[in-house]
Design a protein around this motif. Structure first.
Motif, PDB file in Angstrom:
ATOM      1  N   HIS A 146       0.813  -1.216   0.000  1.00  0.00           N
ATOM      2  CA  HIS A 146       0.000   0.000   0.000  1.00  0.00           C
ATOM      3  C   HIS A 146       0.848   1.268   0.000  1.00  0.00           C
ATOM      4  O   HIS A 146       0.375   2.348  -0.374  1.00  0.00           O
ATOM      5  N   ALA A 147       2.110   1.156   0.422  1.00  0.00           N
ATOM      6  CA  ALA A 147       2.976   2.340   0.494  1.00  0.00           C
ATOM      7  C   ALA A 147       3.465   2.769  -0.885  1.00  0.00           C
ATOM      8  O   ALA A 147       3.839   3.937  -1.070  1.00  0.00           O
ATOM      9  N   SER A 148       3.471   1.845  -1.867  1.00  0.00           N
ATOM     10  CA  SER A 148       4.018   2.194  -3.174  1.00  0.00           C
ATOM     11  C   SER A 148       3.071   1.911  -4.334  1.00  0.00           C
ATOM     12  O   SER A 148       3.250   2.458  -5.415  1.00  0.00           O
ATOM     13  N   GLN A 149       2.066   1.063  -4.129  1.00  0.00           N
ATOM     14  CA  GLN A 149       1.227   0.647  -5.238  1.00  0.00           C
ATOM     15  C   GLN A 149      -0.107   1.386  -5.306  1.00  0.00           C
ATOM     16  O   GLN A 149      -0.654   1.817  -4.296  1.00  0.00           O
ATOM     17  N   GLN A 150      -0.584   1.556  -6.546  1.00  0.00           N
ATOM     18  CA  GLN A 150      -1.917   2.058  -6.813  1.00  0.00           C
ATOM     19  C   GLN A 150      -2.640   1.010  -7.649  1.00  0.00           C
ATOM     20  O   GLN A 150      -2.018   0.338  -8.482  1.00  0.00           O
ATOM     21  N   VAL A 151      -3.930   0.882  -7.447  1.00  0.00           N
ATOM     22  CA  VAL A 151      -4.698  -0.049  -8.271  1.00  0.00           C
ATOM     23  C   VAL A 151      -5.117   0.672  -9.551  1.00  0.00           C
ATOM     24  O   VAL A 151      -5.476   1.852  -9.527  1.00  0.00           O
ATOM     25  N   ALA A 152      -5.020  -0.008 -10.692  1.00  0.00           N
ATOM     26  CA  ALA A 152      -5.474   0.524 -11.976  1.00  0.00           C
ATOM     27  C   ALA A 152      -6.772  -0.181 -12.350  1.00  0.00           C
ATOM     28  O   ALA A 152      -6.933  -1.381 -12.115  1.00  0.00           O
ATOM     29  N   VAL A 153      -7.686   0.563 -12.943  1.00  0.00           N
ATOM     30  CA  VAL A 153      -9.015   0.013 -13.210  1.00  0.00           C
ATOM     31  C   VAL A 153      -9.490   0.457 -14.578  1.00  0.00           C
ATOM     32  O   VAL A 153      -9.175   1.560 -15.041  1.00  0.00           O
ATOM     33  N   VAL A 154     -10.245  -0.411 -15.246  1.00  0.00           N
ATOM     34  CA  VAL A 154     -10.817  -0.093 -16.545  1.00  0.00           C
ATOM     35  C   VAL A 154     -12.120  -0.871 -16.703  1.00  0.00           C
ATOM     36  O   VAL A 154     -12.307  -1.915 -16.075  1.00  0.00           O
ATOM     37  N   SER A 155     -13.008  -0.340 -17.526  1.00  0.00           N
ATOM     38  CA  SER A 155     -14.231  -1.056 -17.902  1.00  0.00           C
ATOM     39  C   SER A 155     -14.129  -1.368 -19.384  1.00  0.00           C
ATOM     40  O   SER A 155     -14.136  -0.466 -20.222  1.00  0.00           O
ATOM     41  N   ARG A 156     -13.999  -2.650 -19.721  1.00  0.00           N
ATOM     42  CA  ARG A 156     -13.836  -3.059 -21.124  1.00  0.00           C
ATOM     43  C   ARG A 156     -15.165  -3.151 -21.857  1.00  0.00           C
ATOM     44  O   ARG A 156     -15.200  -3.235 -23.099  1.00  0.00           O
ATOM     45  N   ALA A 157     -16.266  -3.160 -21.112  1.00  0.00           N
ATOM     46  CA  ALA A 157     -17.601  -3.232 -21.703  1.00  0.00           C
ATOM     47  C   ALA A 157     -18.610  -2.949 -20.601  1.00  0.00           C
ATOM     48  O   ALA A 157     -18.292  -3.078 -19.417  1.00  0.00           O
ATOM     49  N   PRO A 158     -19.832  -2.538 -20.941  1.00  0.00           N
ATOM     50  CA  PRO A 158     -20.847  -2.334 -19.905  1.00  0.00           C
ATOM     51  C   PRO A 158     -21.012  -3.584 -19.043  1.00  0.00           C
ATOM     52  O   PRO A 158     -21.058  -4.703 -19.558  1.00  0.00           O
ATOM     53  N   GLY A 159     -21.068  -3.379 -17.722  1.00  0.00           N
ATOM     54  CA  GLY A 159     -21.233  -4.501 -16.815  1.00  0.00           C
ATOM     55  C   GLY A 159     -19.961  -5.244 -16.512  1.00  0.00           C
ATOM     56  O   GLY A 159     -20.009  -6.371 -16.015  1.00  0.00           O
ATOM     57  N   ASN A 160     -18.785  -4.621 -16.799  1.00  0.00           N
ATOM     58  CA  ASN A 160     -17.497  -5.265 -16.547  1.00  0.00           C
ATOM     59  C   ASN A 160     -16.521  -4.297 -15.886  1.00  0.00           C
ATOM     60  O   ASN A 160     -16.486  -3.109 -16.244  1.00  0.00           O
ATOM     61  N   ILE A 161     -15.723  -4.783 -14.939  1.00  0.00           N
ATOM     62  CA  ILE A 161     -14.648  -4.028 -14.308  1.00  0.00           C
ATOM     63  C   ILE A 161     -13.430  -4.933 -14.223  1.00  0.00           C
ATOM     64  O   ILE A 161     -13.546  -6.104 -13.836  1.00  0.00           O
ATOM     65  N   ASP A 162     -12.260  -4.384 -14.589  1.00  0.00           N
ATOM     66  CA  ASP A 162     -11.002  -5.125 -14.472  1.00  0.00           C
ATOM     67  C   ASP A 162     -10.020  -4.322 -13.634  1.00  0.00           C
ATOM     68  O   ASP A 162      -9.851  -3.109 -13.849  1.00  0.00           O
ATOM     69  N   LEU A 163      -9.389  -4.969 -12.649  1.00  0.00           N
ATOM     70  CA  LEU A 163      -8.421  -4.344 -11.755  1.00  0.00           C
ATOM     71  C   LEU A 163      -7.037  -4.923 -11.995  1.00  0.00           C
ATOM     72  O   LEU A 163      -6.892  -6.114 -12.305  1.00  0.00           O
ATOM     73  N   PHE A 164      -6.001  -4.069 -11.782  1.00  0.00           N
ATOM     74  CA  PHE A 164      -4.614  -4.482 -11.996  1.00  0.00           C
ATOM     75  C   PHE A 164      -3.719  -3.820 -10.954  1.00  0.00           C
ATOM     76  O   PHE A 164      -3.925  -2.653 -10.594  1.00  0.00           O
ATOM     77  N   ALA A 165      -2.718  -4.566 -10.472  1.00  0.00           N
ATOM     78  CA  ALA A 165      -1.724  -4.013  -9.547  1.00  0.00           C
ATOM     79  C   ALA A 165      -0.510  -4.939  -9.534  1.00  0.00           C
ATOM     80  O   ALA A 165      -0.639  -6.161  -9.719  1.00  0.00           O
ATOM     81  N   PHE A 166       0.681  -4.358  -9.287  1.00  0.00           N
ATOM     82  CA  PHE A 166       1.892  -5.153  -9.145  1.00  0.00           C
ATOM     83  C   PHE A 166       1.979  -5.708  -7.729  1.00  0.00           C
ATOM     84  O   PHE A 166       1.721  -4.997  -6.755  1.00  0.00           O
TER      85      PHE A 166
END
Length: 350
Positions: A208-228
């Motif tokens: 949590h001290a260095s990372q941020q979560v990245a988020v995108v919606s590839r289509a209606p009704g969808n969420i994708d999260l990414f983090a190292f």
């Protein structure tokens, strides 16, 4: 185990036995010559309500309570119907339960066969326009539940319902009396546009001290999260409305053979078109890396991460790449270079 409910029907004035018809809304029985009937009740019911009809009598409902009625004969007397009464009264529905959950109130009931229900849900102590609705609503006769959303907290609401049947002679008798119940809604249970925070797959940990979560919606009704992750690999999880919510498998590693500096790097993500995801991050060699997900192509790029124009270098320890899709099939990238200028590159689908 199933339990037996027995009822003896008599004339209220004379105490004589009355031969009656008894129904639970699905099955109808006739009492025997002594005015008595017995029915076996499924084990799932702790209460059992029947409608009792005697020729020339005012019809009544009777509710058996398992604790007091099991294997016992209970009594019900019927009053003689007045000659001016042309039709049987309609039995009111029996409210069986209420549930309040984050601004949503649900009420359930039992009732005999009917054509329609009239329902009301009103705040007690004054009117609140639109909370949750004003006036009376009509529901189909097959309905056995009602749900109202965006109910405000800190108030008590009164739910009322009546059962109506068509085809009775007396217009005024085609609807039952109102059955009502008061439903308190605490401030915590009331409607809130923003829901409370909750942990998402806490078995997987991030810095949590260095990372941020990245988020995108590839289509209606969808969420994708990414983090190292702590192991410098990229992790992802997703939410899909049609699939019932968050990925039950939790976070998964994505091409762990390629490593990034989780202490300094963030992943950038964009959806250039429905069913597409593109990821970007600077590697330990200061080159930009990318990979993609394509629904039509079967998922993530099987070749994993690939270097993008490695002849151009950036400072992975201090710089992040920014990405945007200005139109379907287009990607634009931006980052500061060692010369402190903004550098850009783009991709356009042919």
């Amino acid at each position: 185990m199933p339990w037996k409910a027995s009822l003896s029907v008599t004339d209220c004035a004379s105490s004589k036995k009355v031969v009656a018809l008894v129904t639970d809304g699905q099955t109808t029985w006739a009492s025997d010559s002594s005015g008595q009937f017995t029915v076996v009740v499924p084990d799932i019911f702790s209460q059992y309500t029947v409608f009792v009809e005697g020729g020339g009598y005012v019809n009544k409902t009777f509710t058996f309570e398992r604790a007091s009625a099991e294997n016992k004969v209970q009594s019900l007397c019927l009053d003689k119907a007045r000659p001016a009464t042309p039709a049987a009264q309609v039995a009111a529905p029996r409210i069986t339960g209420t549930k309040v959950d984050t601004g949503r109130v649900t009420i359930t009931w039992d009732a005999f066969e009917t054509n329609q229900f009239n329902v009301r849900l009103t705040p007690i102590g004054g009117s609140f326009p639109g909370e949750p609705f004003e006036g009376q609503r009509e529901l189909d006769g097959g309905d056995r539940s009602f749900t109202e959303r965006k109910v405000q907290g800190g108030r008590t609401y009164r739910f009322s319902i009546q059962r109506c049947r068509k085809g009775l002679i007396d217009f005024h008798s085609n609807c039952s009396e109102w059955a009502s119940i008061d439903i308190p809604v605490t401030p915590e249970q009331g409607y809130q546009p923003w829901r409370r925070w909750f942990q998402l797959h806490p078995e997987t940990q991030f810095d949590h001290a260095s990372q941020q979560v990245a988020v995108v919606s590839r289509a209606p009704g969808n969420i994708d999260l990414f983090a190292f992750g702590f192991d410098n690999a990229l992790y992802t999880t997703f939410w899909n409305e049609a699939g019932g919510g968050w990925n039950p498998e939790g976070w998964i590693r994505l091409h762990p053979e390629t490593q990034f500096d989780h202490a300094s790097q963030q992943v950038a993500v964009v959806s250039r078109a429905p069913g597409n995801i593109d990821l970007f991050a600077f590697g330990f060699d200061n080159a930009l890396y990318t990979t993609f997900w394509n629904e039509a192509g079967g998922g993530w790029n099987p070749e994993g991460w690939i270097r993008l124009h490695p002849e151009t270098q950036f400072d992975h320890a201090s710089q992040q790449v920014a990405v945007v899709s200005r139109a379907p099939g287009n990607i634009d990238l931006f980052a500061f270079g060692f010369d402190n200028s903004v550098w850009t590159s783009w991709w356009a689908e042919e």
